[in-house]
Design a protein around this motif. Structure first.
Motif, mmCIF file in Angstrom:
data_model
loop_
_atom_site.group_PDB
_atom_site.id
_atom_site.type_symbol
_atom_site.label_atom_id
_atom_site.label_comp_id
_atom_site.label_asym_id
_atom_site.label_seq_id
_atom_site.Cartn_x
_atom_site.Cartn_y
_atom_site.Cartn_z
ATOM 1 N N ARG A 26 -9.817 -4.131 -0.964
ATOM 2 C CA ARG A 26 -10.682 -3.394 -1.882
ATOM 3 C C ARG A 26 -12.158 -3.703 -1.612
ATOM 4 O O ARG A 26 -12.987 -3.683 -2.517
ATOM 5 C CB ARG A 26 -10.280 -3.708 -3.318
ATOM 6 C CG ARG A 26 -10.772 -2.790 -4.393
ATOM 7 C CD ARG A 26 -10.471 -1.328 -4.106
ATOM 8 N NE ARG A 26 -11.092 -0.521 -5.148
ATOM 9 C CZ ARG A 26 -12.405 -0.318 -5.215
ATOM 10 N NH1 ARG A 26 -13.195 -0.810 -4.305
ATOM 11 N NH2 ARG A 26 -12.889 0.405 -6.212
ATOM 12 N N THR A 80 -9.832 -2.093 3.345
ATOM 13 C CA THR A 80 -9.412 -1.219 2.261
ATOM 14 C C THR A 80 -8.393 -1.912 1.365
ATOM 15 O O THR A 80 -8.465 -1.807 0.143
ATOM 16 C CB THR A 80 -8.814 0.083 2.817
ATOM 17 O OG1 THR A 80 -9.637 0.551 3.869
ATOM 18 C CG2 THR A 80 -8.716 1.138 1.747
ATOM 19 N N SER A 139 -6.520 -0.721 -6.270
ATOM 20 C CA SER A 139 -7.309 0.371 -5.698
ATOM 21 C C SER A 139 -8.019 1.170 -6.777
ATOM 22 O O SER A 139 -8.980 1.871 -6.506
ATOM 23 C CB SER A 139 -6.414 1.293 -4.877
ATOM 24 O OG SER A 139 -5.251 1.611 -5.600
ATOM 25 N N THR A 151 0.862 -1.177 0.000
ATOM 26 C CA THR A 151 0.000 0.000 0.000
ATOM 27 C C THR A 151 0.895 1.223 0.000
ATOM 28 O O THR A 151 1.989 1.204 0.563
ATOM 29 C CB THR A 151 -0.902 0.063 1.239
ATOM 30 O OG1 THR A 151 -0.103 0.435 2.362
ATOM 31 C CG2 THR A 151 -1.589 -1.246 1.493
ATOM 32 N N SER A 170 -2.848 4.177 -2.763
ATOM 33 C CA SER A 170 -3.021 3.056 -3.671
ATOM 34 C C SER A 170 -2.689 1.738 -2.995
ATOM 35 O O SER A 170 -1.974 1.688 -1.991
ATOM 36 C CB SER A 170 -2.123 3.238 -4.895
ATOM 37 O OG SER A 170 -0.783 3.181 -4.475
#
Ligand code: ATP
Ligand code: SF4
Ligand code: MG
Lengths: 341, 313, 374
Positions: free
Chosen positions: A67, A64, A84, A11, A75
């Protein structure tokens, strides 16, 4: 954080803010900053631990990066693809590679769906088995893999104990042959004896199937037992990150030190220097200025009030976000890198 | 909804559901009130299905004048001066109506008419409710807002008036009657289904299904709806009675395709004009409505008790 | 969200609802049938074509440029005002307070829609209020008794009453009440029911023969006017005339509300703080009325919003059965002749009442239950 390319999932400066709506026209006036700038990389085959107090945003981070919810900013890359930015059906191939097991095994199964049906559903969605009988055979094998047997296929969730249900949830997650599984407090709803069995099962499965885990927990003992590397989260940010062994033996961040000292240690002489954490965790709507931990930090200074602390590598592979250890770092002549964000 | 289930699971599902059903039946059996409800509703449905075999379904023409308002029942005496016997050998257990037809036969012909409308209205309302209510609850946002505002409009007007206007405008026929009542009925089901879905969709299994890659349609109609439909079905059972009440009220006040049509409200409408000379004419059709509606209400009440999650497990 | 913001938002939504409703009714009554049907009730065969045409123009259906009635009937281009144009014309008039004429007879005064409606409305209000009153004073105790005597005789009786009330056809119940009172009780000799069986306009246990209209009409509600003008016989008569229709109206909602009170009361009685209150040695009555009822009544409050809508709808049938001179009865007549002015006014006034009571109920509910937020 590192330059190594063997990351399954990375991430980059990930944010997830939930708007709070009020007023006639639903004007947005505040945000719950559940994930507030997180950059982590999870290596292929490892168990990555994520630890922190309740409400610090662990589950939201997990959701997150799978997704399941759209990031507000930043991202997520899975095997080099920016998931993302993907939407709808373009996400589907990745759903097959990433799975999740939740804390509550009672609620994470559809009460009206038989175990067999629940196991076959993912295979159907991703067209994994070519024939019905093959799918059934695979479902049986999956159940055996998690320590249940084929007879259980026709049963319903309420006929199982908590530990058995968690095994079923794991089996369902495995049905699509994923490479990455988010385990969101998979054992915290279970008895201690059952916990140990599930953890053992997870480790065996990881070896057998070459899985990568993100292991979320607020139980430090479990994290220590399970994880290769561990990140400590506080109010939406990672404040310390290192190999688990190093982290537990030599925590650097005041928050981690406090956390570890609040774990009951059998031998009192081995107690850490800090007392238990004082005060409550601040609201994620109003995060303190400067360092977000300063309201509870015994080392807080003027600097902490005004400046967000930088991310520094105090030892190789051991990162913290704190002003306090800068002095330490300077003293031990470790290179200080600028904040990754 | 069936299609969304993997084929392989059919047999196992059936096994589990059968156990579920058995338990429900066991609970039902212990409750005499519910049993009464089951008996009445099953009997009325059976009667409706068999009615064309018992009475010729086309035989509701006017009869000769001398057969009107007769009480040819040797067993019961009304003890009202102007109740008269038309003579002849024919026995009319419930008398004849103002067109000279046997009231019992007319009631037997009327039951399927009312029940059919009731089932059509309730089934369509459930389908509309599941579709739009499910969509509103699951999607949220602007879809939800739009659907809610439409139901607002329909809920702000007394249903009976909307139905009256619709029947007057669209013409008096049985399909119009069905459509008119349905128009006033569906918003409740949309609201009910929506609120069910709203609470169900927060459960972790929904998130797990999303993580698994299941699409919105599969999650909503294959899982969420199936888990939250019980209150809707209970409401549907209760509403069979209410729809019959509404339909018969509409025909009673004169919104009928034909005054001759054997339909319970219609038959009562004749009765009110002969309330003193032929009391049976209002008594029995109304009683029939009451009994059928009571039966479905008892049944719905019982099902609610049986499936109430607080009472189970 | 603050309370006033919430109320303001709901009132804004109400305007939307009212507009949408008026469009719906307009579309149903004017949009689905040929334009001549709008005239049907106003023209007689004796009228000549120019008179018919002027009626059509007055109703806003024919344009001023339309040359002849036959051109209008044959839908010649530019002769028929398009539906939205008709609606806008109607709306402009309505907003200016001009609701046009109605075909229906009023209780007194002129035949403007507004007058006719509001001369009849008090009767419906009286009926609905009396119905609500009966619903509350009968339905709630019935539910309480049911809950506190769970599975004993009083529970069975009250459940049967409420289920029966919920299942009974209102029109039939009303008719049967009339038979019972007049045929079998024979209160006041014979011939009290007119041929079309009105109890409302002529009462059963009559004191005097006072006919509505001979009394000072302060509010238009007979019962209230009787008190205000200190005319006891008039008050008595209107009260007697009200009993049967009000009971008929209330019978369904009594069943509904007692079932709700029963189930919420039973749930409350099972809860810990009730057990605690009991274990403190409080008297059972104190437990029930001071602790349990307060909490059990909340769901009943929420449905009382629905109750108003329900009673206003039910009033249509009851008014017809009892020939009650209210707006519900008139609305059937209005629908039969597609009297758009009356229908629109009826629908909009009822909608305002329904929406406002629902809003009031929500606000009261939020005040009573601190857990609720807007
Ligand atoms: N959908 C949402 N909408 C608004 N706020 C949310 C939402 N999901 C989570 N939050 C908020 O975000 C913050 C972080 O929640 P999260 O569930 O991620 O914490 P957690 O670390 O997993 O806690 P726990 O250990 O209790 O599971 C909390 O304050 C929570 O209230
Ligand atoms: S930056 Fe300051 S307040 Fe924050 S953890 Fe470090 S020492 Fe404490
Ligand atoms: Mg969590």
């Amino acid at each position: 954080m590192t330059d190594n390319n063997d990351y399954l999932l990375r991430t980059e400066n990930l944010f997830k803010w939930f708007p709070t709506r009020i007023g006639i026209l639903s004007r947005t006036v505040a945000y719950v900053k559940a994930v507030d700038g997180v950059s982590i990389g999870i290596r292929r085959g490892e168990t990555f631990g994520l630890v922190g107090e309740s409400g610090c945003g662990k589950t939201t981070l997990g959701r997150t990066l799978m997704r399941l919810t759209e990031p507000s900013k930043g991202s997520v890359a899975f095997e080099g693809t920016m998931i993302s930015a993907l939407k709808g059906s373009r996400l589907k191939p990745f759903r097959r590679k990433m799975q999740v097991v939740f804390q509550d095994p009672y609620a994470s199964l559809d009460p009206r769906q038989s175990i067999g049906s629940a196991l076959l559903e993912p295979m159907k969605i991703h067209r994994i088995a070519s024939t019905k009988s093959e799918a059934k055979k695979m479902a049986g094998e999956l159940l055996e893999k998690v320590g249940l047997n084929t007879d259980h296929l026709a049963r319903f969730p309420h006929e199982f104990s908590g530990g058995q249900r968690q095994r079923i949830a794991i089996a369902i997650a495995l049905a699509v042959k994923p490479s990455f599984i988010v385990l969101d407090e998979p054992t915290s709803a279970l008895d201690v004896s059952v916990q140990a069995q599930i953890l053992r099962l997870l480790r065996n499965l990881q070896q057998e199937l070459d899985l990568t885990f993100l292991f979320i927990s607020h139980n430090l003992a479990v994290i220590r037992q399970m994880c290769d590397r561990t990140a400590v989260m506080y109010l939406g940010r990672i404040v310390e990150f290192a190999e688990t062994k190093k982290l537990f033996e030599n925590p650097k961040h005041p928050y981690t030190k406090a956390l570890l000292s609040s774990v009951p240690v059998p031998d009192p002489s081995k107690r850490r220097e800090l007392g238990v954490l004082q005060g409550n965790i601040p609201s994620p709507v109003a995060i303190p200025s400067g360092c977000r931990f300063r309201t509870r930090c015994p080392y807080a200074t003027e600097k902490c009030l005004n400046l967000p602390p930088p991310l520094i590598e105090v030892e190789r592979g051991h990162w913290i976000e704190c002003h306090y250890d800068i002095d330490f770092a300077a003293a031990s002549k470790v290179e200080i890198r600028p904040r990754a964000t | 909804m069936k299609a969304s289930k993997p084929e392989g699971s059919q047999s196992s599902d059936r096994y589990g559901r059968r156990a579920d059903l058995k338990y429900a039946l066991h609970l039902l059996r212990r409750n005499p009130i519910v049993l009464t409800g089951v008996a009445i509703s099953v009997a009325s449905v059976l009667l409706a299905l068999l009615s064309p075999l018992i009475v010729n379904p086309t035989s509701w023409d006017q009869q000769p004048l001398n057969l009107r308002l007769c009480w040819n029942n040797p067993i019961v005496n009304w003890q009202i001066a102007n109740v008269f016997n038309c003579g002849g050998s024919a026995v009319y257990p419930l008398g004849t109506d103002s067109y000279g037809r046997s009231l019992l036969q007319m009631i037997i012909l009327a039951i399927p008419v009312d029940l059919e409308i009731a089932f059509e209205v309730v089934a369509s309302a459930v389908v509309i409710g599941v579709f739009f209510g499910g969509l509103a609850g699951y999607k949220g946002g602007i879809v939800d807002e739009a659907i809610l505002r439409v139901t607002d409009v329909f809920l702000a007007i007394p249903g009976i008036l909307l139905a009256i206007v619709l029947i007057v405008v669209l013409g008096r026929s049985l399909p119009t009657l069905t459509i008119a009542v349905l128009t006033t009925w569906w918003p409740y089901y949309v609201r009910l289904m929506r609120s069910q879905v709203l609470s169900e969709k927060e459960k972790p299994y929904v998130e797990r299904l999303r993580a698994m890659g299941a699409g919105g349609i599969r999650i909503l109609y294959g899982h969420i709806v199936q888990n939250s439909i019980y209150p809707v079905l209970v409401q549907a059972t209760l509403d069979i009675g209410s729809v019959i009440l509404t339909v018969s009220a509409l025909t009673f006040i004169g919104l009928t395709p034909s005054p001759l049509l054997p339909e319970l409200g219609n038959l009562s409408n004749q009765g009110i004009q002969y309330i003193f000379t032929a009391p049976w004419l209002i008594l029995f059709p109304g009683l029939t409505i009451l009994i059928i509606s009571l039966g479905f209400n008892l049944l719905g009440d019982g099902i609610r008790d049986v499936f109430d999650p607080r009472l189970r497990r | 969200m603050r309370l006033y913001e919430y109320v303001a938002r709901r009132l804004l939504l109400m305007i939307f609802v009212l507009l949408a409703l008026s469009v719906l009714i307009f579309y149903l009554t004017r949009g689905l049938l040929p334009p001549t049907t709008a005239l049907a009730a106003y023209i007689t065969p004796r009228m000549d074509d120019s008179a018919k045409l002027s009626v059509a123009r007055a109703l806003g259906v024919a344009t001023t440029s339309c040359p002849s009635y036959s051109a209008f009937v044959s839908l010649q281009g530019g002769c028929v005002v398009p539906l939205w144009g008709q609606y806008v014309g109607w709306l402009e008039n309505a907003l200016a307070g001009n609701w046009g004429l109605t075909l229906l007879p009023g209780i007194s005064g002129t035949d403007t829609t507004w007058h006719v409606f509001f001369s009849r409305f008090p009767y419906t209000a009286e009926l609905a209020i009396a119905g609500a009153f009966l619903t509350i004073i009968i339905g709630i105790p019935l539910g309480i008794v049911s809950a506190t005597h769970n599975n004993k005789l009083p529970d069975h009786i009250s459940r049967m009453v409420s289920l029966g009330g919920y299942s009974i056809p209102q029109f039939w119940f009303g008719a049967v009440l009339q038979i019972l009172f007049v045929l079998y009780i024979r209160v006041n000799g014979s011939g009290l029911l007119s041929a079309n069986s009105t109890v409302a306009t002529r009462c059963v246990i009559c004191f005097s023969g006072v006919v509505p209209g001979e009394i000072a009409r302060y509010s238009g509600i007979p019962l209230l006017d009787g008190i205000l003008s200190l005319n006891f016989p008039y008050f008595w008569d209107s009260g007697v005339a009200l009993i049967l229709p009000a009971l008929t109206l209330a019978i369904t909602s009594i069943g509904a509300i007692s079932r709700i009170v029963r189930s919420s009361m039973m749930e409350v009685l099972r809860q810990d703080y009730i057990t605690l209150a009991r274990s403190k040695g409080l008297k059972e009555n104190v437990v029930i009325y001071r602790h349990a009822l307060r909490n059990a009544i909340l769901p009943a409050v929420t449905v009382s919003g629905l109750l108003v809508a329900y009673l206003l709808g039910g009033a249509v049938i009851v008014e017809i059965v009892f020939s009650w001179p209210g707006v519900g009865n008139a609305s059937l007549a209005a629908a039969n002749v597609l009297d758009i002015n009356f229908l629109e006014l009826y629908v909009l006034v009822t909608a305002v009442i329904i929406v406002v009571t629902n809003l009031a109920v929500d606000v009261i509910y939020a005040k009573l239950d601190p857990r609720i937020r807007y």
